[in-house]
Write a protein that holds these residues in place. Sequence first.
Motif, PDB file in Angstrom:
ATOM      1  N   THR A 151      50.630 -43.094  -3.009  1.00  0.00           N
ATOM      2  CA  THR A 151      50.698 -41.809  -3.707  1.00  0.00           C
ATOM      3  C   THR A 151      49.629 -40.848  -3.197  1.00  0.00           C
ATOM      4  N   SER A 170      50.140 -42.177 -10.319  1.00  0.00           N
ATOM      5  CA  SER A 170      51.216 -41.214 -10.099  1.00  0.00           C
ATOM      6  C   SER A 170      50.695 -39.815  -9.829  1.00  0.00           C
ATOM      7  N   SER A 212      56.972 -41.060 -10.006  1.00  0.00           N
ATOM      8  CA  SER A 212      56.186 -41.311  -8.796  1.00  0.00           C
ATOM      9  C   SER A 212      56.955 -42.175  -7.812  1.00  0.00           C
TER      10      SER A 212
END
Length: 438
Positions: A77, A222, A351
């Motif tokens: 991420t 996320s 995410s």
Amino acid sequence: MKLLRKIAGIVERNPERPPQEGELRRWPFLTMVLIGVSISVPFFAFGGQLGQHANFTTVAIGVILGSALLGLWGVLTGYVGLVARLPTAMIIQRTFGRRGSMAIVGMMVLTSFCWFGLQTQILVKSLAAILRTQLAYELDERIGVVLVGALIASTAVIGVKAMGKVAVVSVPLLLMATLVPLAIGLDRHGMAGLFAARPITEPMGLGMIVSVVVGAEVFGCSINPDLSRFLKTAGDNATAMTINYAIAFPLLLILAAALGTLYGNADLVATMLAAGIALPGTLIIILATWTSNDKNLYASALALSALFPKVERWQLAVVAGVLGTCLAAADILGHFIVWLTFMGLLIAPMSGAYVADFLMKRSRYTDANAPIPAFRAAPLMAWVFGIAVGVAALPRANVGLGLFEITHAPTVDALLAAMVFLFVADRVPGSRPAAALT
């Protein structure tokens, strides 16, 4: 006037503008911020609760394994934010479309508001308890909420620079201070106190501990792009995320579990009172909440920027601070725990979808001139599918369906389901032309 101009010069501006060369940072900056965010009163309560549901060896192994998985997801991420140079809310616009992302952005805002309100209220209640027991002073909690909310909001309004300054000061103090009650507990009970047999209520196995650890931090992973976009290189991202999630996070959580085991409770204030360091421990509680809540407020302001692009980020941070403080004053702690659990379940597959979409077509996130449709059907369906899987896996005791178990952590199930759906949909003939609706 000079002071106002100087402050205006350091306030972070519109998030749609990619960070300039002078704003980029190396890995120690993000590492300090992330560790500061991790250390919070709820974090110690979480670690203490783990220590109440399994023996210390099982907890330690489960935390290490779960943290390794978090490290991997954090690198992924964070890398999306590094390459795109955009905050999470702007990234998901490219994933789900400008209008398709609005509901998700709204949930991100509400989740950040609620976490800000929760942590602010917990801080004030903890301070009130310490002042009452140690100094016989009754703190008006509503006044305390307003003062604490304003203090924390001041650095979030400025932006990442101020957050970094707070973290550089607070993290070393926090790391040193949290070792004191552990040393006192070990001096009283010895190492045998950690490993001694004791009755365990509602025992948790190794797999469940791994899943709970991952599920507890998946929302934080996320929104990593909010901060990773300021890093210089992919190496800085990998180093910062690995140190935080795979090293610092498990060490701190194991420390919290050890405190819960030695002192027999998951309440940080009660632990400090038992160790005889309540007044010095007040600094821990203040700094822990400040660093953690800074990111909550910062994330909510960035998400609001996606909904109100013509309003400056710092102005939205002020609004977020006021609303979050109002939630704390309204006793959100007593009403929204279950709701926040569902918010994590709704946001985790988000995410999964944006990481999968980024891996399949990076240019959609790096080309500033790439068209952004109103809706993108495939990612939206992946998100809904992930939510459905998460709700189906959520135990009935937690208001889910309890139909099956995959990883024993419904948020992780939802995340993985969204990724798998999008990868499969991308390979179905004829699905790509229908994936974007203007």
